[in-house]
Scaffold this motif. Structure first.
Motif, PDB file in Angstrom:
ATOM      1  N   ALA A  14     -22.529  53.464   0.722  1.00  0.00           N
ATOM      2  CA  ALA A  14     -22.562  52.058   0.363  1.00  0.00           C
ATOM      3  C   ALA A  14     -23.800  51.728  -0.463  1.00  0.00           C
ATOM      4  O   ALA A  14     -23.712  51.048  -1.476  1.00  0.00           O
ATOM      5  N   GLN A  15     -24.998  52.164  -0.016  1.00  0.00           N
ATOM      6  CA  GLN A  15     -26.183  51.870  -0.796  1.00  0.00           C
ATOM      7  C   GLN A  15     -26.338  52.880  -1.933  1.00  0.00           C
ATOM      8  O   GLN A  15     -25.756  53.954  -1.909  1.00  0.00           O
ATOM      9  N   TYR A 123     -32.310  50.023   5.558  1.00  0.00           N
ATOM     10  CA  TYR A 123     -30.920  50.278   5.943  1.00  0.00           C
ATOM     11  C   TYR A 123     -30.882  50.914   7.327  1.00  0.00           C
ATOM     12  O   TYR A 123     -31.437  51.992   7.554  1.00  0.00           O
ATOM     13  N   GLY A 127     -24.653  50.833   4.549  1.00  0.00           N
ATOM     14  CA  GLY A 127     -24.365  49.537   3.948  1.00  0.00           C
ATOM     15  C   GLY A 127     -25.028  48.357   4.605  1.00  0.00           C
ATOM     16  O   GLY A 127     -25.061  47.259   4.030  1.00  0.00           O
ATOM     17  N   TYR A 189     -25.019  43.159   3.998  1.00  0.00           N
ATOM     18  CA  TYR A 189     -24.040  44.235   4.194  1.00  0.00           C
ATOM     19  C   TYR A 189     -23.292  44.460   2.887  1.00  0.00           C
ATOM     20  O   TYR A 189     -22.847  43.503   2.225  1.00  0.00           O
ATOM     21  N   GLU A 190     -23.175  45.741   2.521  1.00  0.00           N
ATOM     22  CA  GLU A 190     -22.501  46.121   1.280  1.00  0.00           C
ATOM     23  C   GLU A 190     -21.318  47.026   1.587  1.00  0.00           C
ATOM     24  O   GLU A 190     -21.421  47.997   2.343  1.00  0.00           O
ATOM     25  N   TYR A 191     -20.180  46.699   0.970  1.00  0.00           N
ATOM     26  CA  TYR A 191     -18.993  47.544   1.098  1.00  0.00           C
ATOM     27  C   TYR A 191     -18.226  47.490  -0.211  1.00  0.00           C
ATOM     28  O   TYR A 191     -17.885  46.409  -0.700  1.00  0.00           O
TER      29      TYR A 191
END
Length: 229
Positions: A14-15, A123, A127, A189-191
Motif C-alpha cells: 500500500a505505501q 506505518y 497502508g 489509511y491507503e488502499y
C-alpha cells in the motif's frame, strides 16, 4: 483464492517504496470550533459550538523507509464556530402585559485559512499509518454574521406581532491574527492508491488580537488519490 491473494498483495504494498516521492490531491470536510469563546448576552451564556466546513488541497510524501515517511501539504480550509439560536425577552414597565422579543439566529463565524502542515508518518500496518507534526495557518478571509428578528408579545392574549428581520454581517479581518500555529495528529489509511485521512488539530496561538484566549480546535476528514512521481 486468486482474488484474496491479489487483495493481500495490494495491501502489503500500500505505501510507496523507500526513496520515492508521491503527490496526493485531497478533498474533505472540516469540523471546527473556537475554545474559550462563549457568547454572553445579558443573563444568557451560549456555548461555542462546532461548525462544518470544507478543506481542499494536496500533500507530497517522501517515503524514507518501509515504515516512516515525511509529508508537506498545502490546503485551503474553512474554520470558525457557531452558536445556538436564542430569544431575549424584555419586560416593559409602562405596559406590563407586553414583552419585547429579540430572536437571534444563524449566528456563526467563518475563518478561511491556507494551511501548511509538515507531518511525520509511521506505518503500523500495511497502508495504515499514525501521523503527527506542526502546521502553520495563514488567514485569508473572515466573516461573522447573524440575523435578528424582533417582535412584541401580548402575554394576556398570546398575540405576537412581528417587527421584521435584520441581517448583520462583518467581513473585516482587523480583529484577527493573520498567522496561526497548531499541532495536527491522527491516522491515515491507503488502499489501491486511495488515501483516507483523519486528523485533529490542536491550536497553539490565539485567534483574536484582543484579550480573548480563543484558539482553533478542529477535525479534518479527507479522501484523496496518490500519484507516484
Amino acid at each position: 483464492m486468486i482474488a484474496v491473494l491479489l487483495m493481500t498483495v495490494t495491501a502489503m504494498n500500500a505505501q510507496s517504496d523507500p526513496g520515492t516521492f508521491s503527490l496526493t490531491p485531497k478533498v474533505g470536510v472540516s469540523i471546527a470550533n473556537l475554545s474559550d469563546n462563549d457568547l454572553v448576552v445579558g443573563d444568557i451564556s451560549l456555548k461555542s459550538k462546532y461548525k462544518a466546513g470544507f478543506i481542499v488541497g494536496a500533500e507530497g510524501e517522501y517515503q524514507i523507509t518501509d515504515f516512516i515517511s515525511a509529508t508537506l501539504g498545502a490546503y485551503y480550509a474553512t474554520l470558525g464556530n457557531r452558536y445556538d439560536d436564542y430569544e431575549k425577552k424584555t419586560e416593559n414597565a409602562s405596559t406590563p402585559n407586553i414583552q419585547s422579543l429579540e430572536d437571534y439566529h444563524n449566528n456563526y463565524t467563518i475563518l478561511g485559512y491556507v494551511l501548511v502542515p509538515v507531518m511525520a508518518k509511521v506505518y503500523v500496518a500495511p497502508g495504515l499509518a499514525l501521523q503527527a507534526g506542526l502546521q502553520a495557518g495563514f488567514l485569508t478571509n473572515a466573516r461573522s454574521e447573524y440575523k435578528l428578528a424582533t417582535a412584541t408579545l401580548n402575554t394576556q392574549t398570546g398575540e405576537r406581532t412581528s417587527g421584521g428581520t435584520t441581517k448583520y454581517k462583518d467581513t473585516s479581518k482587523d480583529g484577527y491574527k493573520t498567522t496561526d500555529f497548531s499541532i495536527p495528529f491522527g491516522l491515515t489509511y491507503e488502499y489501491a492508491k486511495v488515501v483516507i485521512d483523519a486528523r485533529y488539530n490542536l491550536g497553539l496561538t490565539k485567534v483574536y488580537k484582543n484579550a480573548l484566549d480563543s484558539k482553533n480546535r478542529f477535525f479534518t476528514f479527507t479522501v484523496g488519490y496518490k500519484f507516484d512521481l
